[in-house]
Design an enzyme around this catalytic site. Structure first.
Site, PDB file in Angstrom:
ATOM      1  N   LEU A  30       0.859  -1.194   0.000  1.00 48.54           N
ATOM      2  CA  LEU A  30       0.000   0.000   0.000  1.00 48.54           C
ATOM      3  C   LEU A  30       0.887   1.233   0.000  1.00 48.54           C
ATOM      4  CD1 LEU A  30      -2.984   0.848   2.366  1.00 48.54           C
ATOM      5  CD2 LEU A  30      -0.878   2.181   2.552  1.00 48.54           C
ATOM      6  N   ASN A  31       0.525   2.232  -0.846  1.00 48.43           N
ATOM      7  CA  ASN A  31       1.142   3.549  -0.635  1.00 48.43           C
ATOM      8  C   ASN A  31       0.085   4.639  -0.637  1.00 48.43           C
ATOM      9  OD1 ASN A  31       1.864   2.708  -3.535  1.00 48.43           O
ATOM     10  ND2 ASN A  31       2.514   4.813  -3.672  1.00 48.43           N
ATOM     11  N   ASP A  32       0.119   5.603  -1.499  1.00 38.89           N
ATOM     12  CA  ASP A  32      -0.657   6.840  -1.325  1.00 38.89           C
ATOM     13  C   ASP A  32      -2.165   6.632  -1.153  1.00 38.89           C
ATOM     14  OD1 ASP A  32       1.824   7.425  -2.379  1.00 38.89           O
ATOM     15  OD2 ASP A  32       1.060   8.390  -4.165  1.00 38.89           O
ATOM     16  N   GLN A  48      -3.092   3.276  -3.363  1.00 39.70           N
ATOM     17  CA  GLN A  48      -2.133   2.635  -4.252  1.00 39.70           C
ATOM     18  C   GLN A  48      -1.825   1.240  -3.695  1.00 39.70           C
ATOM     19  OE1 GLN A  48      -0.005   4.682  -7.110  1.00 39.70           O
ATOM     20  NE2 GLN A  48      -2.231   4.800  -7.107  1.00 39.70           N
ATOM     21  N   SER A  93      -1.299   7.637  -8.716  1.00 36.35           N
ATOM     22  CA  SER A  93      -2.192   8.416  -7.845  1.00 36.35           C
ATOM     23  C   SER A  93      -3.123   9.359  -8.582  1.00 36.35           C
ATOM     24  CB  SER A  93      -1.365   9.200  -6.833  1.00 36.35           C
ATOM     25  OG  SER A  93      -0.916   8.303  -5.846  1.00 36.35           O
ATOM     26  N   ARG A 151       3.048  13.827 -12.834  1.00 37.56           N
ATOM     27  CA  ARG A 151       2.021  12.877 -12.383  1.00 37.56           C
ATOM     28  C   ARG A 151       1.252  13.450 -11.185  1.00 37.56           C
ATOM     29  NH1 ARG A 151       6.884  10.102 -11.313  1.00 37.56           N
ATOM     30  NH2 ARG A 151       7.606  10.368  -9.170  1.00 37.56           N
ATOM     31  N   ASP A 152       0.173  12.785 -10.855  1.00 33.67           N
ATOM     32  CA  ASP A 152      -0.686  13.080  -9.697  1.00 33.67           C
ATOM     33  C   ASP A 152      -1.544  14.318  -9.968  1.00 33.67           C
ATOM     34  OD1 ASP A 152       0.850  11.011  -8.645  1.00 33.67           O
ATOM     35  OD2 ASP A 152       2.176  12.395  -7.591  1.00 33.67           O
ATOM     36  N   GLU A 215       5.347  15.762  -5.778  1.00 37.29           N
ATOM     37  CA  GLU A 215       4.375  14.688  -5.924  1.00 37.29           C
ATOM     38  C   GLU A 215       3.093  15.066  -5.187  1.00 37.29           C
ATOM     39  OE1 GLU A 215       6.437  10.572  -6.718  1.00 37.29           O
ATOM     40  OE2 GLU A 215       6.822  11.151  -4.651  1.00 37.29           O
TER      41      GLU A 215
HETATM   42  N1  DQQ Z   1       3.248   7.399  -5.580  1.00 33.30           N
HETATM   43  C1  DQQ Z   1       2.503   7.197  -6.789  1.00 33.30           C
HETATM   44  C2  DQQ Z   1       2.751   8.364  -7.631  1.00 33.30           C
HETATM   45  C3  DQQ Z   1       3.131   9.409  -6.661  1.00 33.30           C
HETATM   46  C4  DQQ Z   1       3.915   8.650  -5.651  1.00 33.30           C
HETATM   47  C5  DQQ Z   1       2.861   5.897  -7.430  1.00 33.30           C
HETATM   48  C6  DQQ Z   1       3.998   9.284  -4.308  1.00 33.30           C
HETATM   49  O1  DQQ Z   1       1.636   8.696  -8.425  1.00 33.30           O
HETATM   50  O2  DQQ Z   1       3.830  10.425  -7.267  1.00 33.30           O
HETATM   51  O3  DQQ Z   1       2.464   4.829  -6.615  1.00 33.30           O
HETATM   52  O4  DQQ Z   1       4.261   8.357  -3.293  1.00 33.30           O
END
Ligand code: DQQ
Length: 535
Positions: A30-32, A48, A93, A151-152, A215
């Site tokens: 798991l991330n964002d 994520q 993200s 991105r994002d 980010e």
């Molecule tokens: N994590 C995502 C990106 C973002 C980054 C990819 C920040 O979209 O920039 O998993 O942790």
């Protein structure tokens, strides 16, 4: 044939470092936080997610729902990388917006080592998603800029059109937020960089370097904390009145995730006039890629990704990686900075309670109970020059202990430098006049007997009340640690090896610190029942 890797969920559940009342993925990575919204009364947390392993690879959008912000129900994976097309290597993200009743996600589709904005529309219950056949909806970087990455998304409705920020960086200059606008979320016109940082300014060590790429940019107008006059601001796109806007971003450089920061300033027209730059959380990468949303009550709620402090090998062995922070309510304080606290709903998980009476603290530790799921509130009075130390996750013999120190600078009437460093500022400001006379420090040098886990310290300033008052909140959930000191946050991870590293105690290190009172609670699990990798 089942897609589930054998035993990954069982492996994850067996790990003693796995939190029990923070949101974690069923297993894997798991991330964002993504797509945060309250939709028809239900909170939605997308994130994520790599269900295949505890490493960042071929990222999906996991999904969970809640009616109380603290107990969650897994929902089907919302987005998976395509077999082909612009998100074949990951659905990175993004955000969820209400397009005239149609739930709509904007996310970064990854193809090779590059991301481009993609769109998907959802069913009324937000559980099934259809990708737009025209993806990517922006098919290349804006002309004329040499970008480090792109991105994002931050997307909002303003004056009858959509506006969007994409996180990026201008080579040789610094991180940036690129502004676009659109009538329909599908056709976008590049307006220009809203704000660009200067990567030549600031230091990583100081925690305020803005990096070479931003980010997860997040622009919002924060509500005010109680006692701040609403008349000082004007209403933003979502009707919130506030004297400042806030642009949150996570400083990134060459593949390294550094820390979350925010600019205060004023967003107007096509520009953001910056005023002050601050650290959002003193834990650095332990509270990374935060995203916020405004709930039905008007609160601004933030979640962040609490990264691991252990090695890739340890994460893979554990079968899971990454913790979502508790939901935090953020608001603008009288000092023009964001004040943060866990959402009040977190208190609904509290169980058995112990109270500690007012007393003068001495160097003899005052035991404050223990356990690996704890919520602690401490009210202190720190006179100038005082320091207290809270021991956490301590084994009885002290072989493992995490130390949180709170220090108030100087002595009344003396002139000294920035909180805690004892140098002369030479500006005639007494310790008591400074807005941020406190310093919170997290010492993890003895947190774990495991030499492979991160033990680097963390610290940052906090404001002290006129009477020396300090409100401390500490939440421990196995390896997840969230600390709030007079509205400032410090997030970290700890990995004690000893089963008996559970104790908490408080003592005075210097000066006549006073305890006004403390309450410690055991905290219940927020999960019940088995979880599935692909819900
Ligand atoms: N994590 C995502 C990106 C973002 C980054 C990819 C920040 O979209 O920039 O998993 O942790």
């Amino acid at each position: 044939m089942s897609r589930e890797a054998p035993n990954l969920v069982d492996l994850a559940e067996a790990d003693r470092h796995r939190p029990r009342f923070h949101f974690v993925s069923p297993a894997g990575w798991l991330n964002d936080p993504n797509g945060l919204t309250q939709w028809q009364g239900t909170y939605h947390l997308f994130y994520q997610y790599n269900p295949a392993s505890a490493l960042h690879h071929r990222i999906h959008w996991g999904h969970a729902t809640s009616t109380d912000l603290v107990t969650w129900t897994d929902q089907p994976v919302a987005l998976s990388p395509g077999d082909d097309g612009p998100d074949r290597d990951g659905c990175w993200s993004g955000v969820l917006v209400d397009d005239d009743g149609i739930p709509t996600i904007l996310y970064s589709g990854r193809d090779g080592d590059r991301e481009l904005p993609c769109l998907a529309t959802g069913s009324a219950d937000l559980t099934t998603w259809v990708k737009d056949p025209a993806n990517p909806v922006i098919d290349g970087y804006p002309e004329g800029l040499e970008l480090t990455a792109y991105r994002d998304h931050c997307v909002w409705r303003e004056d009858g059109r959509w506006r969007q920020l994409v996180g990026s960086g201008i080579a040789g200059v610094g991180g940036t937020a690129l502004l676009y606008e659109s009538a329909d979320l599908r056709s976008w016109r590049f307006v220009g960089p809203l704000l660009t940082g200067d990567a030549a300014v600031g230091t990583v060590e100081g925690g305020d370097w803005t990096g070479t790429m931003w980010e997860c940019v997040d622009l919002f107008r924060p509500p005010l904390t109680d006692g701040v006059a609403a008349a000082t601001g004007d209403a933003g796109a979502d009707g919130v009145t506030s004297p400042v806007d806030v642009l949150v971003f996570s400083a990134w450089d060459a593949g390294v995730t550094h820390h979350p920061l925010y600019w205060t300033g004023r967003y107007r027209g096509d520009s953001f006039e910056p005023r002050e730059l601050h650290r959002l959380d003193y834990g650095g990468r332990y509270f990374y890629a935060p995203q916020s949303f405004r709930d039905a009550t008007g609160r601004r709620i933030v979640f962040g990704w609490m990264q691991e402090g252990r090695t890739d090998e340890a994460m893979v062995a554990a079968g899971w990686s990454g913790v979502m922070s508790l939901p935090r309510v953020v608001a603008l304080g009288a000092d023009g900075r964001l004040a943060q606290a866990p959402a009040p709903e977190v208190a609904s998980l509290r169980g058995a309670q112990q109270e500690y009476a007012a007393q003068c603290l001495t160097d003899a530790p005052l035991p404050l109970g223990g356990g690996d799921q704890r919520d602690l509130e401490v009210a202190l009075v720190l006179p100038p020059g005082a320091t207290v130390a809270l021991a956490l996750a301590a084994s009885p013999d002290g072989a493992e202990v995490t130390l949180l120190e709170l220090t108030r600078a100087g002595a009344v009437g003396t002139i000294d430098g920035p909180a805690g460093n004892g140098t002369t500022a030479g500006n005639g400001v007494t310790a008591d006049d400074r807005p941020e006379a406190g310093t919170v420090t997290l010492d993890r040098s003895r947190s774990s007997l495991d030499p492979t886990v991160d033990a680097t310290p963390r610290s940052g300033p906090f404001p002290v009340g006129d009477d020396g008052s300090v409100e401390l909140r500490v939440v421990v959930d196995h390896s997840a640690l969230e600390v709030f000191v007079n509205g400032r946050a410090l997030t970290a991870r700890i990995y004690p090896t000893r089963e008996d590293a559970l104790r908490m105690s408080l003592r005075a290190v210097a000066g006549d610190a006073e305890l006004r009172g403390a309450t410690a609670w055991a905290v219940r699990d927020s999960w019940s029942g088995p979880r599935r990798l692909y819900p």
